[in-house]
Each structure stands twice: as C-alpha cells, then as structure tokens.
Design a protein around this motif. Structure first.
Motif, PDB file in Angstrom:
ATOM      1  N   UNK A  32       0.814  -1.224   0.000  1.00  0.00           N
ATOM      2  CA  UNK A  32       0.000   0.000   0.000  1.00  0.00           C
ATOM      3  C   UNK A  32       0.849   1.276   0.000  1.00  0.00           C
ATOM      4  N   UNK A  33       1.853   1.298  -0.873  1.00  0.00           N
ATOM      5  CA  UNK A  33       2.621   2.520  -1.107  1.00  0.00           C
ATOM      6  C   UNK A  33       2.677   2.754  -2.615  1.00  0.00           C
ATOM      7  N   UNK A  34       2.778   4.006  -3.053  1.00  0.00           N
ATOM      8  CA  UNK A  34       2.840   4.279  -4.497  1.00  0.00           C
ATOM      9  C   UNK A  34       4.012   3.578  -5.176  1.00  0.00           C
ATOM     10  N   UNK A  62      11.318  -5.726 -12.284  1.00  0.00           N
ATOM     11  CA  UNK A  62      10.092  -5.679 -11.490  1.00  0.00           C
ATOM     12  C   UNK A  62      10.317  -6.134 -10.061  1.00  0.00           C
ATOM     13  N   UNK A  63      11.046  -7.246  -9.876  1.00  0.00           N
ATOM     14  CA  UNK A  63      11.309  -7.725  -8.514  1.00  0.00           C
ATOM     15  C   UNK A  63      12.186  -6.753  -7.747  1.00  0.00           C
ATOM     16  N   UNK A  64      13.156  -6.148  -8.432  1.00  0.00           N
ATOM     17  CA  UNK A  64      14.005  -5.153  -7.775  1.00  0.00           C
ATOM     18  C   UNK A  64      13.178  -3.961  -7.314  1.00  0.00           C
ATOM     19  N   UNK A  65      12.248  -3.514  -8.139  1.00  0.00           N
ATOM     20  CA  UNK A  65      11.372  -2.408  -7.752  1.00  0.00           C
ATOM     21  C   UNK A  65      10.535  -2.772  -6.525  1.00  0.00           C
ATOM     22  N   UNK A  66      10.046  -4.024  -6.468  1.00  0.00           N
ATOM     23  CA  UNK A  66       9.244  -4.462  -5.326  1.00  0.00           C
ATOM     24  C   UNK A  66      10.096  -4.494  -4.058  1.00  0.00           C
ATOM     25  N   UNK A  67      11.304  -5.032  -4.157  1.00  0.00           N
ATOM     26  CA  UNK A  67      12.178  -5.115  -2.984  1.00  0.00           C
ATOM     27  C   UNK A  67      12.576  -3.729  -2.488  1.00  0.00           C
ATOM     28  N   UNK A  68      12.834  -2.819  -3.408  1.00  0.00           N
ATOM     29  CA  UNK A  68      13.191  -1.456  -3.015  1.00  0.00           C
ATOM     30  C   UNK A  68      12.021  -0.738  -2.339  1.00  0.00           C
ATOM     31  N   UNK A  69      10.792  -1.111  -2.710  1.00  0.00           N
ATOM     32  CA  UNK A  69       9.609  -0.458  -2.131  1.00  0.00           C
ATOM     33  C   UNK A  69       9.275  -0.990  -0.749  1.00  0.00           C
ATOM     34  N   UNK A  70       9.823  -2.149  -0.374  1.00  0.00           N
ATOM     35  CA  UNK A  70       9.500  -2.759   0.917  1.00  0.00           C
ATOM     36  C   UNK A  70      10.168  -1.993   2.050  1.00  0.00           C
ATOM     37  N   UNK A  71       9.440  -1.802   3.123  1.00  0.00           N
ATOM     38  CA  UNK A  71       9.981  -1.120   4.299  1.00  0.00           C
ATOM     39  C   UNK A  71       9.204  -1.569   5.524  1.00  0.00           C
ATOM     40  N   UNK A  72       9.739  -1.316   6.696  1.00  0.00           N
ATOM     41  CA  UNK A  72       9.057  -1.655   7.940  1.00  0.00           C
ATOM     42  C   UNK A  72       9.161  -3.130   8.275  1.00  0.00           C
ATOM     43  N   UNK A  73       8.303  -3.609   9.166  1.00  0.00           N
ATOM     44  CA  UNK A  73       8.367  -5.013   9.608  1.00  0.00           C
ATOM     45  C   UNK A  73       8.142  -6.028   8.493  1.00  0.00           C
ATOM     46  N   UNK A  74       7.429  -5.624   7.435  1.00  0.00           N
ATOM     47  CA  UNK A  74       7.132  -6.567   6.357  1.00  0.00           C
ATOM     48  C   UNK A  74       8.329  -6.807   5.450  1.00  0.00           C
ATOM     49  N   UNK A 121       9.145 -10.120   3.036  1.00  0.00           N
ATOM     50  CA  UNK A 121       8.995 -10.004   1.592  1.00  0.00           C
ATOM     51  C   UNK A 121      10.305 -10.319   0.887  1.00  0.00           C
ATOM     52  N   UNK A 122      11.429  -9.797   1.382  1.00  0.00           N
ATOM     53  CA  UNK A 122      12.725 -10.093   0.780  1.00  0.00           C
ATOM     54  C   UNK A 122      12.993 -11.598   0.802  1.00  0.00           C
ATOM     55  N   UNK A 123      12.737 -12.225   1.934  1.00  0.00           N
ATOM     56  CA  UNK A 123      13.026 -13.659   2.073  1.00  0.00           C
ATOM     57  C   UNK A 123      12.198 -14.491   1.109  1.00  0.00           C
ATOM     58  N   UNK A 124      10.906 -14.174   1.020  1.00  0.00           N
ATOM     59  CA  UNK A 124      10.026 -14.970   0.165  1.00  0.00           C
ATOM     60  C   UNK A 124      10.332 -14.727  -1.313  1.00  0.00           C
ATOM     61  N   UNK A 125      10.476 -13.474  -1.719  1.00  0.00           N
ATOM     62  CA  UNK A 125      10.719 -13.174  -3.131  1.00  0.00           C
ATOM     63  C   UNK A 125      12.026 -13.811  -3.602  1.00  0.00           C
ATOM     64  N   UNK A 126      13.081 -13.664  -2.815  1.00  0.00           N
ATOM     65  CA  UNK A 126      14.370 -14.230  -3.213  1.00  0.00           C
ATOM     66  C   UNK A 126      14.366 -15.753  -3.112  1.00  0.00           C
ATOM     67  N   UNK A 127      13.772 -16.278  -2.045  1.00  0.00           N
ATOM     68  CA  UNK A 127      13.719 -17.731  -1.883  1.00  0.00           C
ATOM     69  C   UNK A 127      12.892 -18.400  -2.950  1.00  0.00           C
ATOM     70  N   UNK A 128      11.734 -17.821  -3.257  1.00  0.00           N
ATOM     71  CA  UNK A 128      10.873 -18.378  -4.299  1.00  0.00           C
ATOM     72  C   UNK A 128      11.555 -18.281  -5.658  1.00  0.00           C
ATOM     73  N   UNK A 129      12.276 -17.182  -5.893  1.00  0.00           N
ATOM     74  CA  UNK A 129      13.017 -17.056  -7.149  1.00  0.00           C
ATOM     75  C   UNK A 129      14.058 -18.152  -7.306  1.00  0.00           C
TER      76      UNK A 129
END
Length: 536
Positions: A337-339, A411-423, A427-435
């Motif tokens: 929920x961030x731009x 696209x994944x790099x943009x998502x990881x860069x947008x992640x902040x806070x407790x989540x 998110x980093x662990x799942x996106x990279x692990x699933x990749x």
C-alpha cells in the motif's frame, strides 16, 4: 478534430468493447468454424479475426499514449451522467491492461490459426467475446458492470476451456464452471451489500462515500468488501483459493491457456480498484480493510505455488504454478500500500502476463516435438528445433526467475526497493527464496526437455510451423521491449500508481467538478508524481 475523425476520437474509450463485440457477431454470421464449412470459411474467419485484433491493438496504443498525457478519458453511455448512468473510464492503468489484452489475444489468434482453431466450431468468435469481457472489465467505472463483464469473459472461457474436447478438459472444465458460478453469486451478494450502505456502485463515487460511513454501517460495508476480496481472490488465484487453477490451465488447449493468463490479472486489477482505492488509504474507518490479510496470503501463496511447480510432472502444469507465483508476487507488492510498491506491481504485471502467455504456447511447441512423451517431464527423443526452442525457453525462464537485465529482474528489484518496515524481511526472504526455487524447477525442466535424451525414442517435427513460432516470439519480444524501455515504462507506472491514489482527481473527472470538490484528500507521498486532472 472534425468529421468522422472527431467522432472516432470522441468514442475512442468504448472501441475496445465494441470492436470485439462486432467482430464476434460478424464471425457468427460468417459461420466461423471448421468441419463441414471448409477451409475457405476458416481462412476468412482467421483474416477477420486477425484484422480486428490488429485494429484493436492500434486503438489500445492510442489510448495508452493519450492516458500518459495525463488525466482521465471518461465516456458516459447514452449521455447519462455518473453515478446514475453507465460510465467507462480510461486512465493509465486501464489503458495498459487493454494494451496487454490486445497483444496477447493477437498472438493467441495467430498461434491458433496454425491448426488449433480447426479443432472445434466458433473458436475466433469466442475469443473475441472473451476479449470484449476482458477489455470491458478493465475500462468499466462501476462495480455492477464489472460483474457483467466478468460474466461475459467467464462464459467465453467455459467454451474455450473445452475447445477441442477431450476427457481431461471436460473433467477439469466442470468444476471450473461450478466454482465460478458460486463466485459470481458471492460477487452479487457483495455488490448488494455495498449498494445498500453506500448507495452507489460507481467506483469514483464509492471512493467519496466510503470514508463518510462510520459505526455499525461501516462494519457491514466492510463485510461486503471482504466478500468481494473472496471473489477477486478466487479469480486471481490467491491462497487458499488457487487450487483450481493449475490443473484447469494445464488441461486447456495452449491458445486458451495463454489467453487465460489475462483472467488472473482481472482479479488483480479488481483488487487494485476496490481494495487498493475504495477501501485503501483515506477510506475512514474502512481504510486498510484487507491490509492485515493481503500481504501474508500473497507471500504464503508464492511459497505454496513454487512447491507445486517443483512437483509438477508436465510442462503446462509447471507454467500454471508459475502463474500463481507471479500473481502472489503482484499482490504482495499491492499489499504494501505505497505508491512505489504499486508502481512495481503494475510493471511486474505487464512482464508476467506476456511471459506466462508465451510459456503456455512454448510448452506445446516443445511437447509436440518430443513424440509420444509430449510435454511430460521425462526423457524422450531429441526435439527438431533444439537451438530455437531452447533459446526461447531460456529467455522466458530468465525473466520468470528474475535474472538481469530482463523485466522480471527489474520488477522484482522495484518491489524489494519499495519494501519497508516489519514486512520488509518477510517479503525479501520470500521473493528471493521463491526465485531460487523457481530457478531449480525450470532448470530441472530444461535439462529433461533438452538434454535427457533416451536412446530408442524419437522426436518429431510437429510444432515447427513458422506461424506457431512467430506468435511465441512476438510475446517474448514484448518482454525484451519492456527491459529495453525500462526507464520510460517506470515513469509510466509511477504516474499510474499516483493516479490510482488520486481520489479527488478521479471524482472531478467522472462525477464533475462540483462533486469532486468535496472529495476526501488522498494519501500523497512527498516524492509522488502529480497526475494531471480532467476528463476529456
């Protein structure tokens, strides 16, 4: 503009719906089909279908360029003002989704013209009905007509699901129809609840009224919103509503499965519009309705889906599970929920739609050249075009995994860069692990398909038709183009994300300046790009 050009420009927003509808009707009159109608009729149907989709692609490009200039293109059917009449709304996101629809549909028709359209009657007409439903769902400005277009595209998908017949397609097609009918009933119930307490189904009007509803009415309104999440989550294959998808998509014919890659995106798009905007930041007591649920379910869905991909026994089933992974990745970004995260989700949606559709087509090209083994992941004879098909497979797999410089990585790099806070750690662990696990699954599939040659078994030259290869290459060419145009594409998705959050601008464009003036101020980040306002 004056004359016919001015009239066409004025009605541009409705052309993505009217053009496929008119084409489908014409194809039915021309007896689109195979069998006793002969090759001449089928050739005529192919020409009409391809020409219509090419024209639709041109219209969608114009809509994207027009939307990128800023503002909203609003079309009031019958001249009735919103929120009382039916309204179509073109903004940056809807224009992009219409463009993706036309690109995939044109590639599907070219591919099917290699022989799949001769396996049953009215293939091309049904494809255009599906395109009409998809385009209508992306451009509609109210929830009830979203339901109507959902039903149009679903009815067409029921026919496409069993196109070519076969025991497996009927076995998986029946549960698919029953489950979608149940989801449609829930959709109507959710829409009724929202109308009962908000008094409107126009999305721009809902975005104004929902923040003003409080107390017990807000609780009931939120219940309606959660019902819609179940419906949209089912369409988008969100955990735990995803179990129907892999077997259904794997059983469908390759052209149908490639087109179905768009249907999950309709569910994602609806979640964007309803839960990202109407129940998103700035929605008063109902703000962040699905925030506690969406991100965890999306990440868990990625994990479950990649395990399904690792266990897949056929290439189409592997691709179907990867489709679920891609949807989970998009919804995880939406759930931030961030731009910035929404911009990343939109970019990733574009690349994943093209690459998944290409993989469904590629799965048949490879399977057709492996003799009796087909698309099963077990040793077989050598394929007739190992260099070409292997290169295409490698390109698609690299984008799915997220290897630079392809758009999957961006696209994944943009998502990881947008992640902040407790989540962020989750998110980093799942996106990279699933990749990484996706890399293992695709590497296993590639080694079996192209390297594990069993002596005594022979492949074949089926599927080597230039028409079939051209359709697949065109979709992967779109993937490469997204990487080459990454900078302007990111500017477009940034602007699209900012426009989504602009409740006041949308209200002024759709409802008129006097209604939009009272809009609740949207959440605006300090670094957001300001979208221009105004209806045209």
């Amino acid at each position: 503009m004056t004359g016919w050009a001015g009239a066409l420009w004025q009605h541009l927003a409705i052309l993505p719906v009217l053009l496929p509808l008119a084409t489908a009707a014409l194809l039915l009159v021309l007896k689109d089909g195979a069998g006793d109608h002969g090759d001449a009729v089928l050739l005529r149907a192919r020409l009409v279908s391809g020409a219509s989709l090419a024209a639709g692609l041109l219209v969608s490009v114009v809509l994207v360029l027009d939307a990128h200039a800023g503002g909203w293109r609003v079309y009031h059917l019958g001249g009735w003002p919103a929120p009382f009449g039916i309204v179509l709304v073109i903004d940056r996101l809807s224009a992009l989704m219409v463009l993706l629809t036309q690109l995939v549909a044109l590639a599907v028709v070219v591919y099917a013209s290699g022989g799949w359209d001769a396996h049953g009657r009215h293939f091309h007409a049904v494809v255009h009905f599906q395109v009409m439903g998809l385009a209508g769902a992306f451009v509609t400005g109210d929830l009830f007509n979203l339901f109507v277009f959902f039903e149009v595209l679903l009815i067409a998908s029921y026919v496409l699901m069993v196109h070519g017949q076969g025991r497996e397609r009927f076995r998986h097609g029946l549960p698919y129809v029953v489950l979608n009918l149940l989801a449609s009933a829930l959709f109507l119930l959710g829409v009724a609840v929202l109308y009962a307490f908000a008094g409107t189904l126009n999305l721009a009007d809902l975005a104004l009224r929902v923040p003003r509803i409080a107390g017990a009415q807000a609780v009931l309104l939120q219940a309606g919103g959660m019902l819609l999440l179940v419906v949209f989550g089912f369409k988008a294959a969100l955990l735990p509503l995803h179990l129907w998808l892999p077997s259904t998509y794997a059983a469908a014919s390759p052209p149908a499965a490639a087109l179905f890659a768009l249907m999950t995106k309709v569910g994602v798009y609806a979640i964007f519009r309803v839960h990202g905007v109407v129940f998103g930041p700035g929605a008063g007591e109902s703000a962040g309705l699905v925030a506690p649920w969406l991100l965890p379910l999306a990440l868990a869905g990625c994990v479950v889906a990649v395990l399904g991909a690792l266990a897949a026994g056929t290439l189409p089933r592997l691709v179907a599970w990867i489709n679920v992974v891609s949807v989970g990745t998009i919804l995880a970004a939406l759930g931030l929920f961030t731009p910035a995260a929404w911009s990343a989700a939109i970019y990733y949606t574009a690349q994943s739609t093209l690459v998944i559709a290409a993989l469904f087509l590629l799965a048949e090209l490879v399977g057709a050249q492996r003799g009796e083994v087909g698309d099963r992941l077990e040793p077989a004879g050598p394929v007739a075009q190992p260099a070409l098909l292997g290169t295409l497979m490698l390109l698609a797999a690299a984008s799915v995994i997220g290897l630079p410089p392809l758009p999957g990585f961006i696209g994944k790099l943009m998502i990881l860069q947008a992640a902040s806070g407790p989540a962020a750690p989750w998110l980093w662990s799942v996106i990279l692990g699933v990749g990484f696990l996706t890399l293992l699954g695709l590497a296993r599939a590639g080694s079996v398909l192209f390297w594990a040659v069993r002596p005594g078994r022979t492949g074949g030259a089926a599927g080597a038709s230039p028409r079939l290869v051209l359709a697949t290459v065109s979709l992967l060419g779109g993937v490469v183009a997204l990487a080459a145009a990454a900078a302007p594409m990111k500017r477009y998705t940034d602007a699209a994300a900012a426009q989504l959050a602009d409740r006041e601008g949308a209200a002024r464009a759709v409802l008129g300046p006097e209604r939009g003036a009272g809009a609740v101020r949207p959440y605006r980040p300090a670094h957001g790009s300001g979208a221009k306002h105004g209806a045209r």
